[in-house]
Design a protein around this motif. Structure first.
Motif, PDB file in Angstrom:
ATOM      1  N   GLY A 297      15.905  66.074  53.716  1.00 24.45           N
ATOM      2  CA  GLY A 297      15.588  67.365  54.325  1.00 24.45           C
ATOM      3  C   GLY A 297      16.096  67.471  55.745  1.00 24.45           C
ATOM      4  N   SER A 298      17.158  66.747  56.066  1.00 24.18           N
ATOM      5  CA  SER A 298      17.719  66.781  57.413  1.00 24.18           C
ATOM      6  C   SER A 298      19.240  66.687  57.345  1.00 24.18           C
ATOM      7  N   GLU A 299      19.921  67.575  58.071  1.00 21.75           N
ATOM      8  CA  GLU A 299      21.383  67.588  58.091  1.00 21.75           C
ATOM      9  C   GLU A 299      21.899  67.384  59.507  1.00 21.75           C
ATOM     10  N   PHE A 300      23.163  67.028  59.601  1.00 18.34           N
ATOM     11  CA  PHE A 300      23.852  67.089  60.891  1.00 18.34           C
ATOM     12  C   PHE A 300      25.321  67.344  60.611  1.00 18.34           C
TER      13      PHE A 300
ATOM     14  N   THR B 287      26.930  65.049  57.850  1.00 19.92           N
ATOM     15  CA  THR B 287      26.103  64.661  56.706  1.00 19.92           C
ATOM     16  C   THR B 287      25.129  65.784  56.382  1.00 19.92           C
ATOM     17  N   ASN B 288      24.866  65.964  55.089  1.00 20.08           N
ATOM     18  CA  ASN B 288      23.898  66.982  54.688  1.00 20.08           C
ATOM     19  C   ASN B 288      22.601  66.378  54.184  1.00 20.08           C
ATOM     20  N   ASP B 289      22.496  65.065  54.322  1.00 22.37           N
ATOM     21  CA  ASP B 289      21.262  64.407  53.877  1.00 22.37           C
ATOM     22  C   ASP B 289      21.134  63.103  54.637  1.00 22.37           C
ATOM     23  N   ARG B 290      20.219  63.075  55.569  1.00 28.26           N
ATOM     24  CA  ARG B 290      20.056  61.853  56.359  1.00 28.26           C
ATOM     25  C   ARG B 290      18.576  61.577  56.597  1.00 28.26           C
ATOM     26  N   VAL B 291      18.292  60.358  56.994  1.00 25.40           N
ATOM     27  CA  VAL B 291      16.952  60.021  57.476  1.00 25.40           C
ATOM     28  C   VAL B 291      16.830  60.535  58.908  1.00 25.40           C
ATOM     29  N   MET B 292      15.750  61.208  59.211  1.00 25.01           N
ATOM     30  CA  MET B 292      15.503  61.641  60.585  1.00 25.01           C
ATOM     31  C   MET B 292      14.190  61.010  61.051  1.00 25.01           C
ATOM     32  N   ALA B 293      14.264  60.294  62.171  1.00 20.80           N
ATOM     33  CA  ALA B 293      13.076  59.590  62.663  1.00 20.80           C
ATOM     34  C   ALA B 293      13.051  59.643  64.182  1.00 20.80           C
ATOM     35  N   THR B 294      11.850  59.718  64.715  1.00 20.49           N
ATOM     36  CA  THR B 294      11.711  59.701  66.169  1.00 20.49           C
ATOM     37  C   THR B 294      10.384  59.069  66.548  1.00 20.49           C
ATOM     38  N   SER B 295      10.322  58.624  67.785  1.00 14.52           N
ATOM     39  CA  SER B 295       9.054  58.168  68.360  1.00 14.52           C
ATOM     40  C   SER B 295       8.692  59.222  69.395  1.00 14.52           C
TER      41      SER B 295
ATOM     42  N   ALA C 181      10.943  63.048  43.344  1.00  9.68           N
ATOM     43  CA  ALA C 181      10.792  63.909  44.517  1.00  9.68           C
ATOM     44  C   ALA C 181       9.873  63.246  45.543  1.00  9.68           C
ATOM     45  N   ARG C 182       8.878  62.545  45.057  1.00 12.12           N
ATOM     46  CA  ARG C 182       7.975  61.826  45.957  1.00 12.12           C
ATOM     47  C   ARG C 182       8.611  60.477  46.298  1.00 12.12           C
TER      48      ARG C 182
ATOM     49  N   SER D 119       0.148  64.634  55.645  1.00 11.81           N
ATOM     50  CA  SER D 119      -0.339  65.782  54.888  1.00 11.81           C
ATOM     51  C   SER D 119       0.187  67.076  55.514  1.00 11.81           C
ATOM     52  N   ALA D 120       0.584  67.995  54.680  1.00 11.93           N
ATOM     53  CA  ALA D 120       0.986  69.323  55.167  1.00 11.93           C
ATOM     54  C   ALA D 120       0.240  70.354  54.328  1.00 11.93           C
ATOM     55  N   GLY D 121      -0.564  71.161  54.987  1.00 11.57           N
ATOM     56  CA  GLY D 121      -1.356  72.145  54.257  1.00 11.57           C
ATOM     57  C   GLY D 121      -2.325  71.491  53.292  1.00 11.57           C
ATOM     58  N   GLY D 122      -2.792  70.304  53.653  1.00  4.54           N
ATOM     59  CA  GLY D 122      -3.783  69.629  52.811  1.00  4.54           C
ATOM     60  C   GLY D 122      -3.176  68.844  51.669  1.00  4.54           C
ATOM     61  N   ILE D 123      -1.854  68.880  51.528  1.00  9.45           N
ATOM     62  CA  ILE D 123      -1.203  68.177  50.414  1.00  9.45           C
ATOM     63  C   ILE D 123      -0.322  67.066  50.979  1.00  9.45           C
ATOM     64  N   GLU D 124      -0.347  65.918  50.324  1.00  7.61           N
ATOM     65  CA  GLU D 124       0.508  64.813  50.776  1.00  7.61           C
ATOM     66  C   GLU D 124       1.974  65.211  50.666  1.00  7.61           C
ATOM     67  N   HIS D 125       2.717  64.947  51.719  1.00  6.44           N
ATOM     68  CA  HIS D 125       4.114  65.356  51.720  1.00  6.44           C
ATOM     69  C   HIS D 125       4.977  64.329  50.984  1.00  6.44           C
ATOM     70  N   ASP D 126       6.002  64.827  50.341  1.00  5.43           N
ATOM     71  CA  ASP D 126       6.851  63.982  49.500  1.00  5.43           C
ATOM     72  C   ASP D 126       7.690  62.977  50.274  1.00  5.43           C
ATOM     73  N   HIS D 127       8.145  63.345  51.452  1.00  2.00           N
ATOM     74  CA  HIS D 127       9.147  62.478  52.089  1.00  2.00           C
ATOM     75  C   HIS D 127       8.988  62.398  53.605  1.00  2.00           C
TER      76      HIS D 127
END
Lengths: 301, 301, 301, 301
Positions: free
Chosen positions: B159-162, B176-184, D25-26, D110-118
């Motif tokens: 769910g992240s592109e660049f 890329t149209n599908d990557r891991v996105m992470a931050t602190s 998906a999860r 959780s987003a909107g009370g539901i566990e998020h897939d990714h």
């Protein structure tokens, strides 16, 4: 009231660039941690995810490594100026660039009494720093250089007092006329202009600061810092201002009385937390301030 | 040009105060790291070593500990307001006070399926922060509260592109149209006024930020951050602005092709340095800025 | 099978003792982090919570501070021997004592070209360490001293190869005949007996290790370490064995080809993780091993 | 006496492998720091710089990443067993392999009370660890698994005493019948065999340890640790032994008497250094010891 995008900045932080000069048998080494940051017309990325005006941080990284060879890395100030001007001058949509550098210092090893050509040990005495800010384009472009160091841990075992202070209902501290004074000093100074012999100035200013710390009989860490800064500005016309961040690293006299042992300021507990923390600036009056120059991007400097 | 004393500030940093509420069998715990800093008529200390107007940092420490009982420590925002006002109101020569707090969060332990009365484990999910600035005296006194958190490490695995970025001669990066996105993530928000339910607001804003990070399909970390801030300001009228510092913690797809192993965004190298670094603010237009509120004393917040 | 108490040990870790010698105008400083640990008849504390045979760790702390004056703190090896023997000889129920010390080194400041009497800067080149193990009582008592250092970061910019290695199906690495070799060295050596000039031996061994690292043309970090250890043992009969822990701090040649820039081992990326890690010991054959001497209590040494 | 090569080991430390399972998906995430170390016929590298029997640490790194896909990374114990056996079984000259893993735990958002897939946030409660030792080849091969955690910070605000202790001439400490007890716990347990449900055992043992810490009225941290270990061994036949390293994180009651403020164990100073440090093992009697299993390669576990 509408919700809008405020100030923003992006870049690549903490590129660990090492440059070896090996044209002669006696090599030279420069070892830095460099961060680059850009401001400009990047609203599209924030508002719509439109990257068409955004130079990737990866490209900034490539440039930082390549410039270590293309432009050289003899002093961190000159290298940072090259890098900052490059981004401001050649990358569309960039209004200002900030380059922050930490330099890790190395000391040449001796073998058999002779300095070795290509072996060093890391000298941990201090980390040298620089922060360059380039704003605008063409004739309107300005360049500001801040230089300095951090992690210079310095201690004097006498010649420091703390007495005659203000007291309120929470004051338990006893005054003292002889204490250990120690700090892990951060010093940053702003130059007027860029026509400076960076290495000579760095060494000269550092020496003045250390000598003043050593020789001034201190009534307060505040006083010591002010006098250090004043001495540096008096000696170097190229300095506009200097700022210090100085944790007061407390050394508490350890109570050995219960064991019948005399402790005449000889045994101390070096405490971790909390610590006094002093921030102070010394400046040449009547010079314009340079707030952008002091707007740190990373925790580096 | 004469050399003069510039802006300065001093205080006691990183007091590690733990407060237990034990009036009932079910105890409560608050665990903080608090720093206090004062501005005021302290030129004498710098210029002449005259401490007569300087409240020792030790006295500030004593006050921080005592107020945890005298005034209580239920929320860090209310505690910091008490402490800041005390210094500004009762200590002569003080013009402004700044209190910065980190709160370490604890989670109650279960034993046999029941929550235990007096045992907790430290929850490392994020560190909650507050920074209070009190300026002036009497009717002219202002109080500004910034709250937020740091060290919230958050990651999405899709769910992240660049893509579609600007390219220069140093651009090697592939879109890329599908990557891991992470931050602190570091997030800090400034409240309008002090009539706020601090805990409820904190929890509400944190939830909004996390949900937006999760659910927005991201075209850029910049876009994600702006939308997170916008959502928080839309939901909370008490917010004047919010600022983010977000390192882009790179997760590089590991090349397994030489071993004949397919890697469809499944195995990554989590790199340390360098990292992208984004700083951005989102604000309610037409509100006056509050620069003093953002003038950090320590690296705490 | 019954469940029983196994080996156990307890003590006070990381006492930050600073000792100033101020009998003359020219002061001396020793700055250490010392940990004490005891083994003995402490089963009662574990099995029944019976503390009657347990000397509090606070008492161990008091002793560590007091001994810095009572016995002096000129060398960390002699100080640790005093402390360890004290616990083994005077505290009932103690069978063995272990004392571990880190020493932070300071360098005297020059002011006006003259060494200053009472001001130093911390020298970060390495941290000197010692670990003393005292076992038993009276005539059966043994004392073993390990000395060394850690955090000695050393680098050579040429004179190092890595080629002709074993290859398996996961081997992608290219051999090289000229690379940067760098490590943050931990070296620990065990002395035979305690009749040693501690400071002279420390300086002598450190010099030998550094010189060998510099001058040996290296075919492998393993080879360099072995030759360093061998040289130290050849020069000092008082050494029974020496152990190294050496991370191979990778400096990767940065690829500047895409930018048309030649990089002849001049620009490197100093990577953080992962790193090669070598552990090796060099020893005098036919001497009995001393496993207890190597049983570290803290991460200090 | 001749000078000879002693025990030695080498490998690649701190590979930061992240594995995403995205077949559905999860998604699922595993985030580890893995180190590999080999012992074997590597004398040639030390004595002559001959690398022909040395598998590069880079190849070990490639294998660690590739195995996260080839063999999967569902539990760190099973992954480490696969990796260790691979080195021992397929790489010539290897006699034994050691694999050490830290696992950073993530909690689904959780987003909107539901566990998020990714999307996940990093849970900082503890770091899960494993260390696998493979020795020998073929039918004589042994595999030992140690599992556990570190950085579990746990605190109880009452239900802990320290009294009736041994006193010597350096004892100033006052006994107490009500104190805060806190530690940052390292626990490591050795399994008998490898036919274990790794995740279930981990969760079960961790729960037992925490519950015992909470519910046992403590006369000594030593007693608490012993009872924790005993409870785990009683509940899990698959455990041979368990070891703890437990710093006693001192919380000192702050003296508020000078300010006329009562402090009934309500306000504490959480001190940094020094700290008590307890090491203890609890074991099933009559089982053979496994010293190689406890020979740590890195500071990871």
């Amino acid at each position: 009231m509408p919700i809008v995008l405020g100030p923003n900045r992006y870049g690549k932080a903490e590129n660990r660039v090492v440059r070896i000069y090996r044209d002669q048998a006696r090599h030279e080494i420069r070892d830095i941690n460099v961060s680059t940051a850009l401001r400009g017309a990047f609203a599209g990325a924030h508002l719509f995810g439109d990257q068409s005006q955004v130079l990737p941080t990866d490209s900034q990284k490539q440039t930082a490594y390549s410039f270590a060879k293309e432009k050289g890395l003899v002093t961190i100030e000159a290298y940072a100026l090259e890098l900052g001007r490059h981004f401001a001058d050649t990358v569309e949509y960039v209004d200002s660039a900030r380059i922050e550098v930490e330099e890790f210092l190395w000391q040449r090893v001796s073998a058999g009494g002779i300095e070795h050509d290509h072996t060093w040990v890391r000298s941990g005495q201090e980390v040298r720093t620089a922060a360059v800010t380039i704003e605008g384009h063409g004739d309107d472009q300005s360049a500001t250089v801040i230089a300095g160091f951090k992690d210079l841990t310095i201690l004097k075992s006498t010649g420091s007092e703390f007495a005659g202070f203000y007291e309120d209902g929470y004051t338990l501290l006893e005054p003292t006329n002889d204490r250990v004074m120690a700090t892990s000093l951060v010093a940053q100074w702003r130059y007027v202009g860029t026509d400076v012999d960076w290495n000579a100035a760095y060494e000269g200013i550092k020496t003045i600061l250390i000598e003043k710390f050593a020789t001034l009989h201190s009534l307060a860490l505040q006083q010591t810092l002010f006098e250090m800064g004043k001495a540096a500005l008096e000696a170097y016309d190229s300095l506009a201002e200097i700022r210090f961040v100085a944790p007061n690293k407390h050394h508490f006299v350890y109570n050995l009385e219960p064991f019948g042992v005399e402790n005449n300021n000889e045994v101390f507990n070096a405490d971790d937390r909390p610590y006094g923390l002093i921030q102070v600036s010394v400046l040449r009056d009547e010079l314009p301030a340079a707030p952008a120059a002091w707007d740190s991007y990373t925790g580096l400097v």
